[in-house]
Motif scaffolding. Structure first.
Motif, PDB file in Angstrom:
ATOM      1  N   SER A   1      29.060  42.336  -9.760  1.00 39.91           N
ATOM      2  CA  SER A   1      28.510  42.120  -8.413  1.00 39.91           C
ATOM      3  C   SER A   1      29.602  41.706  -7.425  1.00 39.91           C
ATOM      4  O   SER A   1      29.370  41.682  -6.211  1.00 39.91           O
ATOM      5  CB  SER A   1      27.421  41.041  -8.457  1.00 39.91           C
ATOM      6  OG  SER A   1      27.969  39.794  -8.891  1.00 39.91           O
ATOM      7  N   LEU A   2      30.792  41.403  -7.946  1.00 43.09           N
ATOM      8  CA  LEU A   2      31.908  40.967  -7.110  1.00 43.09           C
ATOM      9  C   LEU A   2      32.855  42.130  -6.822  1.00 43.09           C
ATOM     10  O   LEU A   2      32.898  43.099  -7.578  1.00 43.09           O
ATOM     11  CB  LEU A   2      32.689  39.851  -7.815  1.00 43.09           C
ATOM     12  CG  LEU A   2      31.921  38.614  -8.253  1.00 43.09           C
ATOM     13  CD1 LEU A   2      32.835  37.710  -9.080  1.00 43.09           C
ATOM     14  CD2 LEU A   2      31.371  37.866  -7.048  1.00 43.09           C
ATOM     15  N   PRO A   3      33.635  42.018  -5.741  1.00 41.71           N
ATOM     16  CA  PRO A   3      34.692  43.009  -5.514  1.00 41.71           C
ATOM     17  C   PRO A   3      35.625  43.052  -6.725  1.00 41.71           C
ATOM     18  O   PRO A   3      35.845  42.025  -7.373  1.00 41.71           O
ATOM     19  CB  PRO A   3      35.417  42.472  -4.274  1.00 41.71           C
ATOM     20  CG  PRO A   3      34.374  41.655  -3.568  1.00 41.71           C
ATOM     21  CD  PRO A   3      33.549  41.033  -4.653  1.00 41.71           C
ATOM     22  N   LYS A   4      36.190  44.223  -7.015  1.00 41.27           N
ATOM     23  CA  LYS A   4      36.947  44.418  -8.250  1.00 41.27           C
ATOM     24  C   LYS A   4      38.065  43.401  -8.440  1.00 41.27           C
ATOM     25  O   LYS A   4      38.182  42.791  -9.517  1.00 41.27           O
ATOM     26  CB  LYS A   4      37.523  45.832  -8.276  1.00 41.27           C
ATOM     27  CG  LYS A   4      38.263  46.138  -9.577  1.00 41.27           C
ATOM     28  CD  LYS A   4      38.765  47.569  -9.612  1.00 41.27           C
ATOM     29  CE  LYS A   4      39.506  47.843 -10.923  1.00 41.27           C
ATOM     30  NZ  LYS A   4      40.040  49.229 -10.976  1.00 41.27           N
ATOM     31  N   THR A   5      38.901  43.197  -7.422  1.00 36.95           N
ATOM     32  CA  THR A   5      40.033  42.273  -7.553  1.00 36.95           C
ATOM     33  C   THR A   5      39.545  40.851  -7.800  1.00 36.95           C
ATOM     34  O   THR A   5      40.099  40.123  -8.634  1.00 36.95           O
ATOM     35  CB  THR A   5      40.906  42.307  -6.288  1.00 36.95           C
ATOM     36  OG1 THR A   5      41.385  43.635  -6.083  1.00 36.95           O
ATOM     37  CG2 THR A   5      42.102  41.367  -6.444  1.00 36.95           C
ATOM     38  N   LEU A   6      38.503  40.462  -7.086  1.00 38.62           N
ATOM     39  CA  LEU A   6      37.940  39.114  -7.265  1.00 38.62           C
ATOM     40  C   LEU A   6      37.356  38.966  -8.666  1.00 38.62           C
ATOM     41  O   LEU A   6      37.547  37.932  -9.328  1.00 38.62           O
ATOM     42  CB  LEU A   6      36.862  38.860  -6.214  1.00 38.62           C
ATOM     43  CG  LEU A   6      36.159  37.499  -6.277  1.00 38.62           C
ATOM     44  CD1 LEU A   6      37.164  36.359  -6.152  1.00 38.62           C
ATOM     45  CD2 LEU A   6      35.092  37.398  -5.196  1.00 38.62           C
TER      46      LEU A   6
ATOM     47  N   LEU B   1      34.934  28.560 -10.268  1.00 38.00           N
ATOM     48  CA  LEU B   1      33.783  28.095  -9.495  1.00 38.00           C
ATOM     49  C   LEU B   1      34.032  28.267  -8.002  1.00 38.00           C
ATOM     50  O   LEU B   1      33.122  28.651  -7.247  1.00 38.00           O
ATOM     51  CB  LEU B   1      33.517  26.623  -9.824  1.00 38.00           C
ATOM     52  CG  LEU B   1      32.170  26.021  -9.444  1.00 38.00           C
ATOM     53  CD1 LEU B   1      31.037  26.793 -10.096  1.00 38.00           C
ATOM     54  CD2 LEU B   1      32.122  24.558  -9.857  1.00 38.00           C
ATOM     55  N   ARG B   2      35.248  28.003  -7.584  1.00 37.17           N
ATOM     56  CA  ARG B   2      35.592  28.173  -6.171  1.00 37.17           C
ATOM     57  C   ARG B   2      35.526  29.642  -5.761  1.00 37.17           C
ATOM     58  O   ARG B   2      35.155  29.984  -4.635  1.00 37.17           O
ATOM     59  CB  ARG B   2      36.992  27.614  -5.912  1.00 37.17           C
ATOM     60  CG  ARG B   2      37.380  27.593  -4.443  1.00 37.17           C
ATOM     61  CD  ARG B   2      38.661  26.848  -4.201  1.00 37.17           C
ATOM     62  NE  ARG B   2      39.814  27.501  -4.801  1.00 37.17           N
ATOM     63  CZ  ARG B   2      40.505  27.032  -5.821  1.00 37.17           C
ATOM     64  NH1 ARG B   2      40.160  25.888  -6.383  1.00 37.17           N
ATOM     65  NH2 ARG B   2      41.550  27.689  -6.291  1.00 37.17           N
ATOM     66  N   LEU B   3      35.855  30.528  -6.685  1.00 38.46           N
ATOM     67  CA  LEU B   3      35.873  31.958  -6.394  1.00 38.46           C
ATOM     68  C   LEU B   3      34.501  32.616  -6.460  1.00 38.46           C
ATOM     69  O   LEU B   3      34.234  33.569  -5.725  1.00 38.46           O
ATOM     70  CB  LEU B   3      36.816  32.672  -7.380  1.00 38.46           C
ATOM     71  CG  LEU B   3      38.303  32.328  -7.297  1.00 38.46           C
ATOM     72  CD1 LEU B   3      39.049  32.998  -8.442  1.00 38.46           C
ATOM     73  CD2 LEU B   3      38.880  32.749  -5.951  1.00 38.46           C
ATOM     74  N   ALA B   4      33.644  32.115  -7.366  1.00 36.12           N
ATOM     75  CA  ALA B   4      32.366  32.820  -7.596  1.00 36.12           C
ATOM     76  C   ALA B   4      31.272  31.861  -8.043  1.00 36.12           C
ATOM     77  O   ALA B   4      30.764  31.960  -9.160  1.00 36.12           O
ATOM     78  CB  ALA B   4      32.571  33.923  -8.635  1.00 36.12           C
ATOM     79  N   SER B   5      30.889  30.967  -7.164  1.00 37.86           N
ATOM     80  CA  SER B   5      29.897  29.951  -7.527  1.00 37.86           C
ATOM     81  C   SER B   5      28.490  30.517  -7.674  1.00 37.86           C
ATOM     82  O   SER B   5      27.602  29.837  -8.197  1.00 37.86           O
ATOM     83  CB  SER B   5      29.889  28.829  -6.484  1.00 37.86           C
ATOM     84  OG  SER B   5      29.507  29.343  -5.208  1.00 37.86           O
ATOM     85  N   ARG B   6      28.272  31.754  -7.231  1.00 35.20           N
ATOM     86  CA  ARG B   6      26.932  32.334  -7.316  1.00 35.20           C
ATOM     87  C   ARG B   6      26.731  33.176  -8.576  1.00 35.20           C
ATOM     88  O   ARG B   6      25.706  33.828  -8.724  1.00 35.20           O
ATOM     89  CB  ARG B   6      26.649  33.189  -6.072  1.00 35.20           C
ATOM     90  CG  ARG B   6      26.600  32.367  -4.790  1.00 35.20           C
ATOM     91  CD  ARG B   6      26.204  33.206  -3.605  1.00 35.20           C
ATOM     92  NE  ARG B   6      26.144  32.409  -2.387  1.00 35.20           N
ATOM     93  CZ  ARG B   6      25.781  32.876  -1.191  1.00 35.20           C
ATOM     94  NH1 ARG B   6      25.442  34.160  -1.061  1.00 35.20           N
ATOM     95  NH2 ARG B   6      25.769  32.081  -0.133  1.00 35.20           N
ATOM     96  N   VAL B   7      27.707  33.142  -9.472  1.00 37.44           N
ATOM     97  CA  VAL B   7      27.604  33.867 -10.742  1.00 37.44           C
ATOM     98  C   VAL B   7      27.199  32.882 -11.835  1.00 37.44           C
ATOM     99  O   VAL B   7      27.869  31.868 -12.054  1.00 37.44           O
ATOM    100  CB  VAL B   7      28.942  34.542 -11.098  1.00 37.44           C
ATOM    101  CG1 VAL B   7      28.855  35.210 -12.465  1.00 37.44           C
ATOM    102  CG2 VAL B   7      29.313  35.566 -10.025  1.00 37.44           C
TER     103      VAL B   7
END
Length: 249
Positions: free
Chosen positions: A22-27, A57-63
């Motif tokens: 669900s995230l951009p590839k690099t992220l 967590l800072r990069l993808a807290s909604r996962v």
């Protein structure tokens, strides 16, 4: 935080990888690498694992997988309030109950064994698989011990899983907990029997059952290095007497 060159992010579980889509590839790649580092360090270097979990967590807290990893990293560092918050967030996102036992154990860590026992009797427990139900039983027994209810802890651990001769991933820990509770209650003979049974099931050394059994049998392990040092000191103290000293009374 630095990521070793041998970490690609592809090492993560396929279900987690799917979540990260669900995230951009690099992220997604950056998050995956940090999650790999959490898994790699959590046993040997929990503080390091915690640091990587905070980055993820800072990069993808909604996962949900990220929240879960952050929860386990906090749990490994005995940050039980933080761990519980992350586990609750992950559970809200997924709707599953597999984190229920570790959430209950966080309540124990926060000094709320009564809350852990309430969770042990909740409907969510019936939705757990066998491993989860055994884990919940272990947590409930621990909560009983926290409250000074040793006999109740022993009864809590008595179950078909404990009585079974089949060895499952949880068998060694279950037998160990039962032996430890028996010993705490002063039932040394029974405790020795169950520590021995724990040793039989503990193929990967996940408990110190063999050491506990040896202790009950009165076996003492001496470090070879310390023993050599003692011999050296003893040799110095027993050096040959000087001229005439051996005749003194």
């Amino acid at each position: 935080m630095p990521i070793p060159e041998d970490v690609t992010g592809d090492e993560i579980d396929k279900d987690v990888r799917q979540e990260l889509q669900s995230l951009p590839k690099t992220l997604a790649e950056d998050v995956a690498k940090n999650l790999v580092m959490v898994a790699r360090l959590i046993d040997e270097d929990p503080e390091g694992a915690y640091g990587y979990s905070k980055v993820a967590l800072r990069l993808a807290s909604r996962v949900a997988a990220v929240r879960e990893a952050a929860g386990f990293a906090a749990y490994a560092n005995q940050k039980y309030g933080e761990a519980l918050a992350e586990f609750r967030a992950a559970r809200r996102m997924t709707g599953n109950t597999e984190l229920w036992p570790v959430m209950a154990d966080c309540e124990r860590g926060l000094g709320r064994p009564e809350k852990a026992l309430d969770m042990a009797g909740a409907p969510e427990v019936h939705k757990l698989d066998k491993a989860g139900q055994v884990e919940m039983r272990l947590v409930a027994a621990g909560a009983r011990r926290d409250m000074g209810q040793l006999d109740a802890a022993i009864v809590t651990l008595q179950s078909p899983e404990l009585a079974s001769n089949a060895v499952q991933p949880w068998t060694a820990r279950l037998r160990y907990a039962y032996a430890d509770a028996l010993l705490a209650a002063g039932r040394q003979g029974e405790a020795r029997e169950w520590f021995a049974k724990a040793v039989e099931a503990d193929k990967d050394g996940s408990t110190d059952a063999s050491d506990r059994l040896a202790e009950l049998d009165g076996v003492e392990f001496v470090d070879a290095l310390d023993e050599n040092e003692d011999e050296d000191v003893s040799g110095e103290e027993q050096a040959p007497a000087g001229p005439g000293e051996g005749d003194k009374e």
